[in-house]
Write an enzyme that holds these catalytic residues in place. Structure first.
Site, mmCIF file in Angstrom:
data_model
loop_
_atom_site.group_PDB
_atom_site.id
_atom_site.type_symbol
_atom_site.label_atom_id
_atom_site.label_comp_id
_atom_site.label_asym_id
_atom_site.label_seq_id
_atom_site.Cartn_x
_atom_site.Cartn_y
_atom_site.Cartn_z
ATOM 1 N N GLU A 113 -17.337 38.291 28.805
ATOM 2 C CA GLU A 113 -17.455 36.866 29.107
ATOM 3 C C GLU A 113 -18.055 36.675 30.511
ATOM 4 O O GLU A 113 -18.954 35.869 30.704
ATOM 5 C CB GLU A 113 -16.078 36.222 29.013
ATOM 6 C CG GLU A 113 -16.166 34.751 28.730
ATOM 7 C CD GLU A 113 -14.791 34.153 28.496
ATOM 8 O OE1 GLU A 113 -13.800 34.901 28.486
ATOM 9 O OE2 GLU A 113 -14.741 32.921 28.357
ATOM 10 N N ARG A 165 -5.132 49.802 25.373
ATOM 11 C CA ARG A 165 -4.230 49.329 24.323
ATOM 12 C C ARG A 165 -4.695 49.711 22.918
ATOM 13 O O ARG A 165 -3.891 49.873 22.007
ATOM 14 C CB ARG A 165 -4.016 47.817 24.439
ATOM 15 C CG ARG A 165 -3.018 47.444 25.514
ATOM 16 C CD ARG A 165 -2.872 45.939 25.584
ATOM 17 N NE ARG A 165 -4.083 45.321 26.062
ATOM 18 C CZ ARG A 165 -4.326 45.013 27.345
ATOM 19 N NH1 ARG A 165 -3.420 45.227 28.248
ATOM 20 N NH2 ARG A 165 -5.463 44.467 27.698
HETATM 21 P P1 5GP Z 1 -12.659 40.845 24.004
HETATM 22 O O1 5GP Z 1 -13.505 41.977 24.483
HETATM 23 O O2 5GP Z 1 -12.727 40.672 22.489
HETATM 24 O O3 5GP Z 1 -12.899 39.570 24.734
HETATM 25 O O4 5GP Z 1 -11.148 41.186 24.380
HETATM 26 C C1 5GP Z 1 -10.402 42.114 23.664
HETATM 27 C C2 5GP Z 1 -10.021 43.263 24.540
HETATM 28 O O5 5GP Z 1 -9.368 42.803 25.719
HETATM 29 C C3 5GP Z 1 -9.052 44.193 23.824
HETATM 30 O O6 5GP Z 1 -9.393 45.527 24.122
HETATM 31 C C4 5GP Z 1 -7.680 43.824 24.389
HETATM 32 O O7 5GP Z 1 -6.894 44.964 24.656
HETATM 33 C C5 5GP Z 1 -7.976 43.056 25.668
HETATM 34 N N1 5GP Z 1 -7.313 41.728 25.690
HETATM 35 C C6 5GP Z 1 -7.893 40.549 26.006
HETATM 36 N N2 5GP Z 1 -6.998 39.551 25.966
HETATM 37 C C7 5GP Z 1 -5.832 40.104 25.601
HETATM 38 C C8 5GP Z 1 -4.509 39.556 25.353
HETATM 39 O O8 5GP Z 1 -4.221 38.354 25.458
HETATM 40 N N3 5GP Z 1 -3.551 40.437 24.965
HETATM 41 C C9 5GP Z 1 -3.814 41.761 24.810
HETATM 42 N N4 5GP Z 1 -2.811 42.559 24.405
HETATM 43 N N5 5GP Z 1 -5.033 42.295 25.028
HETATM 44 C C10 5GP Z 1 -6.035 41.482 25.419
#
Ligand code: 5GP
Length: 171
Positions: free
Chosen positions: A95, A58
């Site tokens: 996580e 994304r």
């Molecule tokens: P993090 O690594 O900060 O926990 O999660 C962010 C990453 O996971 C981003 O690359 C994102 O694309 C994806 N991601 C996690 N949760 C979501 C969500 O609720 N919606 C979207 N569009 N992407 C998410």
């Protein structure tokens, strides 16, 4: 333009108890999509970035048109086995467990100032991996930009504590 109106909340996806923020309504609105990319271009126009990097999948959606708009090279960071040339990699904490990101060895040079883009900041694990690989290449981070930040998760705080400024369009 209220970008929030173009994000759809999906309860219990991908797991029970998680609300997933679906960006596809935003992508299906040319006006909202253009607005999001233009806003990122405006916020980062004066940061002196020399390259824009993002992780699949994304992140690519926003980073590629941003690179086009800003006239900067786009650097794809991908899961193992996806890039055809020689790669360097980092493993970073999520996580639950770890993940690995790869980048072509010649994608970023020592004097580069890299703007890192993703659709969403949650726990900060993914952006931390991207920062690590930029630093491993000997380059510096020019900025961190997100369309959405989930303020109830610790990603933003972790970035601030590590001395990184970040910008998001929605929080
Ligand atoms: P993090 O690594 O900060 O926990 O999660 C962010 C990453 O996971 C981003 O690359 C994102 O694309 C994806 N991601 C996690 N949760 C979501 C969500 O609720 N919606 C979207 N569009 N992407 C998410």
């Amino acid at each position: 333009m209220n970008l929030r109106e173009h994000i759809r909340d999906i309860p219990n996806y991908p797991k029970e108890g998680i609300v997933f923020f679906d960006i596809t309504p935003l992508l299906s609105s040319p006006k909202a999509f253009r607005f999001a990319v233009d806003q990122l271009a405006e916020k980062f126009g004066s940061r002196g970035a020399t390259k824009i990097a993002a992780a699949e999948a994304r992140g690519f959606i926003f980073a590629a048109p941003l690179a086009y708009t800003m006239g900067l090279p786009f650097v794809p960071m991908r899961k193992p086995g996806k890039l055809p040339y020689r790669t360097m990699s980092v493993t970073y904490d999520l996580e639950y467990g770890t993940d690995t990101l790869c980048m072509h060895v010649d994608a970023i040079e020592r004097d580069d100032k890299v703007l890192i883009i993703d659709d969403l900041l949650a726990t900060g694990g993914t952006v931390n991996g991207m920062i690590k690989i930029v630093e491993q290449a000997g380059a510096s981070v020019a900025g961190l930009g997100f369309v959405i930040e989930l303020g109830f998760l610790p990603g933003g705080q972790i970035l601030r504590e590590a001395g990184f400024d970040h910008t998001c369009l929605l929080n």
